[in-house]
Design a protein around this motif. Sequence first.
Motif, PDB file in Angstrom:
ATOM      1  N   GLU A 296      -6.537   0.377 -13.245  1.00 23.95           N
ATOM      2  CA  GLU A 296      -5.956   1.399 -12.034  1.00 23.95           C
ATOM      3  C   GLU A 296      -5.072   1.468 -11.828  1.00 23.95           C
ATOM      4  OE1 GLU A 296     -10.142   4.611 -11.681  1.00 23.95           O
ATOM      5  OE2 GLU A 296      -9.350   3.537 -10.159  1.00 23.95           O
ATOM      6  N   GLU A 297      -4.786   0.288 -11.355  1.00 21.97           N
ATOM      7  CA  GLU A 297      -3.714   0.045  -9.114  1.00 21.97           C
ATOM      8  C   GLU A 297      -2.817  -0.622 -10.307  1.00 21.97           C
ATOM      9  OE1 GLU A 297      -4.567  -1.571  -6.069  1.00 21.97           O
ATOM     10  OE2 GLU A 297      -6.593  -0.214  -6.275  1.00 21.97           O
TER      11      GLU A 297
ATOM     12  N   PRO B 150      -0.784   2.103   5.669  1.00 22.84           N
ATOM     13  CA  PRO B 150       0.161   2.234   4.724  1.00 22.84           C
ATOM     14  C   PRO B 150       1.665   1.263   4.859  1.00 22.84           C
ATOM     15  CG  PRO B 150       0.020   4.032   6.366  1.00 22.84           C
ATOM     16  CD  PRO B 150      -0.227   2.975   7.024  1.00 22.84           C
ATOM     17  N   LEU B 151       1.897   1.255   3.949  1.00 17.96           N
ATOM     18  CA  LEU B 151       2.862   0.390   3.335  1.00 17.96           C
ATOM     19  C   LEU B 151       3.054  -1.136   3.558  1.00 17.96           C
ATOM     20  CD1 LEU B 151       5.893   3.211   4.350  1.00 17.96           C
ATOM     21  CD2 LEU B 151       5.128   2.344   2.584  1.00 17.96           C
ATOM     22  N   LEU B 152       1.973  -1.343   4.683  1.00 19.92           N
ATOM     23  CA  LEU B 152       1.570  -2.652   4.354  1.00 19.92           C
ATOM     24  C   LEU B 152       0.970  -4.190   3.554  1.00 19.92           C
ATOM     25  CD1 LEU B 152       0.237  -2.783   7.947  1.00 19.92           C
ATOM     26  CD2 LEU B 152       2.599  -3.081   7.854  1.00 19.92           C
ATOM     27  N   TRP B 153       1.459  -5.108   3.300  1.00 16.82           N
ATOM     28  CA  TRP B 153       1.845  -5.254   2.223  1.00 16.82           C
ATOM     29  C   TRP B 153       0.201  -5.584   1.821  1.00 16.82           C
ATOM     30  CZ3 TRP B 153       4.204  -5.806  -1.978  1.00 16.82           C
ATOM     31  CH2 TRP B 153       5.777  -5.107  -1.742  1.00 16.82           C
TER      32      TRP B 153
ATOM     33  N   SER C  47      -0.103   6.801  -6.988  1.00 13.78           N
ATOM     34  CA  SER C  47      -0.595   7.420  -5.896  1.00 13.78           C
ATOM     35  C   SER C  47      -1.237   6.367  -4.963  1.00 13.78           C
ATOM     36  CB  SER C  47      -1.500   8.485  -6.511  1.00 13.78           C
ATOM     37  OG  SER C  47      -2.376   8.125  -7.793  1.00 13.78           O
ATOM     38  N   GLU C  48      -1.229   5.044  -5.266  1.00 14.92           N
ATOM     39  CA  GLU C  48      -2.054   3.824  -4.273  1.00 14.92           C
ATOM     40  C   GLU C  48      -0.940   2.843  -4.331  1.00 14.92           C
ATOM     41  OE1 GLU C  48      -5.640   3.900  -3.116  1.00 14.92           O
ATOM     42  OE2 GLU C  48      -5.830   6.194  -4.409  1.00 14.92           O
ATOM     43  N   VAL C  49      -0.193   2.357  -5.057  1.00 12.13           N
ATOM     44  CA  VAL C  49       0.765   1.322  -4.474  1.00 12.13           C
ATOM     45  C   VAL C  49       1.601   1.620  -4.326  1.00 12.13           C
ATOM     46  CG1 VAL C  49       1.198  -0.562  -5.813  1.00 12.13           C
ATOM     47  CG2 VAL C  49      -0.973   0.322  -6.309  1.00 12.13           C
TER      48      VAL C  49
ATOM     49  N   ARG D 177       0.906  -1.178   0.198  1.00 11.99           N
ATOM     50  CA  ARG D 177       0.214   0.191   0.182  1.00 11.99           C
ATOM     51  C   ARG D 177       1.008   1.225   0.128  1.00 11.99           C
ATOM     52  NH1 ARG D 177      -5.055  -0.301   1.575  1.00 11.99           N
ATOM     53  NH2 ARG D 177      -4.784   1.391   2.565  1.00 11.99           N
ATOM     54  N   GLY D 178       0.405   2.252  -0.869  1.00 13.06           N
ATOM     55  CA  GLY D 178       1.253   3.820  -0.682  1.00 13.06           C
ATOM     56  C   GLY D 178       1.359   4.046   0.566  1.00 13.06           C
ATOM     57  N   LYS D 179       2.326   5.134   0.989  1.00 11.30           N
ATOM     58  CA  LYS D 179       2.847   5.489   2.001  1.00 11.30           C
ATOM     59  C   LYS D 179       1.414   6.638   2.490  1.00 11.30           C
ATOM     60  CE  LYS D 179       6.104   8.056  -0.396  1.00 11.30           C
ATOM     61  NZ  LYS D 179       7.586   7.712  -0.781  1.00 11.30           N
TER      62      LYS D 179
END
Length: 182
Positions: A85-86, A58-61, A137-139, A50-52
Amino acid sequence: MDELIDILDADGNMTRKTAMKSEAHKNGWFHQTVHIWFYTSDHKILLQQRGKQKDVYPLLWDVSVAGHIGAGEDIIESAIREIQEEIGLTTTPPDLDKIGIFKSIQNHSIALKDYEFNHTFISKLNTPFSCLQKQESEVEALKLIPINQFSEEIKEISKYGYVPHNQSYYETIISKIFENLL
């Protein structure tokens, strides 16, 4: 990004009400999301970091692809849109195997209550990993790991930096992927 979403009751039924996602999260109103787990024929699973800047985890898988279903949006169309998108992958409805709807209640803070019904799919990744294009922006990152390794790591979610989904949710995902690989 804020968006208009349908509001559900605690049993997952449509209420005929809509609200902005931010309002639903503030008030703990149930709403719908899509989760799509990609796997490969050589027994690997695609994970997304996940994006920061994300409000939660945030930043978790996490799941390969996930997102909210817009108000009035078809569930399959939402899944296809989120995948594009992702991770920049074009898919079609037959590519998606729906394995269930999972209720999730997460109280992150007084102002952020995530009450969701996750329409969950698995899909075989037939595109080379190198061709995936993450949504900046998301990943934060994407990775493929062996499903057996993932199965062991989710036993210690926090140690390996995974989003703390319910253990039975993770086990169901793994089980359904293995069924499809047979």
